[in-house]
Design a protein around this motif. Structure first.
Motif, PDB file in Angstrom:
ATOM      1  N   ILE A 169      -3.903  -0.053  -3.714  1.00  0.00           N
ATOM      2  CA  ILE A 169      -2.569   0.550  -3.820  1.00  0.00           C
ATOM      3  C   ILE A 169      -2.314   1.471  -2.633  1.00  0.00           C
ATOM      4  O   ILE A 169      -1.233   1.466  -2.044  1.00  0.00           O
ATOM      5  CB  ILE A 169      -2.411   1.295  -5.161  1.00  0.00           C
ATOM      6  N   SER A 170      -3.326   2.257  -2.263  1.00  0.00           N
ATOM      7  CA  SER A 170      -3.187   3.163  -1.118  1.00  0.00           C
ATOM      8  C   SER A 170      -2.960   2.364   0.175  1.00  0.00           C
ATOM      9  O   SER A 170      -2.114   2.724   1.004  1.00  0.00           O
ATOM     10  CB  SER A 170      -4.437   4.036  -0.993  1.00  0.00           C
ATOM     11  N   ALA A 171      -3.700   1.276   0.352  1.00  0.00           N
ATOM     12  CA  ALA A 171      -3.538   0.436   1.551  1.00  0.00           C
ATOM     13  C   ALA A 171      -2.155  -0.195   1.578  1.00  0.00           C
ATOM     14  O   ALA A 171      -1.494  -0.251   2.629  1.00  0.00           O
ATOM     15  CB  ALA A 171      -4.622  -0.632   1.599  1.00  0.00           C
ATOM     16  N   ILE A 172      -1.682  -0.679   0.432  1.00  0.00           N
ATOM     17  CA  ILE A 172      -0.343  -1.278   0.356  1.00  0.00           C
ATOM     18  C   ILE A 172       0.710  -0.223   0.653  1.00  0.00           C
ATOM     19  O   ILE A 172       1.669  -0.480   1.400  1.00  0.00           O
ATOM     20  CB  ILE A 172      -0.115  -1.927  -1.030  1.00  0.00           C
TER      21      ILE A 172
ATOM     22  N   LEU B  15       3.313  -0.377   3.685  1.00  0.00           N
ATOM     23  CA  LEU B  15       4.760  -0.303   3.442  1.00  0.00           C
ATOM     24  C   LEU B  15       5.389   0.861   4.204  1.00  0.00           C
ATOM     25  O   LEU B  15       6.479   0.725   4.770  1.00  0.00           O
ATOM     26  CB  LEU B  15       5.048  -0.180   1.944  1.00  0.00           C
ATOM     27  N   ASP B  16       4.704   2.016   4.221  1.00  0.00           N
ATOM     28  CA  ASP B  16       5.220   3.163   4.978  1.00  0.00           C
ATOM     29  C   ASP B  16       5.314   2.835   6.460  1.00  0.00           C
ATOM     30  O   ASP B  16       6.302   3.164   7.120  1.00  0.00           O
ATOM     31  CB  ASP B  16       4.327   4.395   4.771  1.00  0.00           C
TER      32      ASP B  16
ATOM     33  N   ALA C  52       8.683   1.352  11.118  1.00  0.00           N
ATOM     34  CA  ALA C  52       9.033   0.390  12.177  1.00  0.00           C
ATOM     35  C   ALA C  52      10.449  -0.126  11.971  1.00  0.00           C
ATOM     36  O   ALA C  52      11.232  -0.256  12.930  1.00  0.00           O
ATOM     37  CB  ALA C  52       8.035  -0.765  12.190  1.00  0.00           C
ATOM     38  N   THR C  53      10.814  -0.400  10.733  1.00  0.00           N
ATOM     39  CA  THR C  53      12.162  -0.883  10.428  1.00  0.00           C
ATOM     40  C   THR C  53      13.199   0.182  10.751  1.00  0.00           C
ATOM     41  O   THR C  53      14.257  -0.119  11.312  1.00  0.00           O
ATOM     42  CB  THR C  53      12.254  -1.289   8.937  1.00  0.00           C
ATOM     43  N   LYS C  54      12.902   1.443  10.415  1.00  0.00           N
ATOM     44  CA  LYS C  54      13.825   2.536  10.738  1.00  0.00           C
ATOM     45  C   LYS C  54      14.010   2.658  12.243  1.00  0.00           C
ATOM     46  O   LYS C  54      15.135   2.853  12.724  1.00  0.00           O
ATOM     47  CB  LYS C  54      13.303   3.866  10.186  1.00  0.00           C
TER      48      LYS C  54
END
Length: 121
Positions: A35-38, A42-43, A48-50
């Motif tokens: 979960i931490s890796a995901i 995602l962050d 990168a998307t921002k």
């Protein structure tokens, strides 16, 4: 009953339960790590998307600014053209008035010539 009974000693049961607890604890630890890796992935993807969105927004603003300058230039050119058309229209009106006077004078001259020709002949 059967001849052999499977009996489990307390010690064997505790070892077996400890193994189950260890597996549960390991699975919880692995799930938390996943979960931490995901979340980290995602962050990172969100950042990168921002950055891409901000870059694209800046490009679109620059394009819009350039288009605004082009529109202002076109408006100035249109106003110049409008002034030129008004000046040309005034010249045409002036030429029409002159042509009317020249035609009138020509008509009077022809009339005078005809009158004189009738008096002479």
């Amino acid at each position: 009953m059967s001849d052999t009974q499977n009996l489990v000693t307390r010690n064997e049961l505790e070892i077996h339960l400890k193994g189950i607890d260890d597996r549960i604890s390991f699975n919880e630890h692995m799930t938390d790590a996943r979960i931490s890796a995901i979340k980290d992935a995602l962050d990172s993807h969100l950042e990168a998307t921002k950055a891409i969105m901000e870059r694209n927004l800046a490009e679109h603003r620059a394009i819009a600014s350039g288009m605004s300058a082009e529109v202002n230039n076109l408006r100035a050119d249109f106003n110049d053209l409008k002034g030129d058309v008004k000046a040309l229209s005034a010249k045409v009106d002036s030429m029409q008035i002159k042509f009317g006077w020249y035609l009138t004078l020509f008509g009077i001259g022809v009339g005078v010539l005809i009158f004189l020709a009738q008096k002479i002949f």
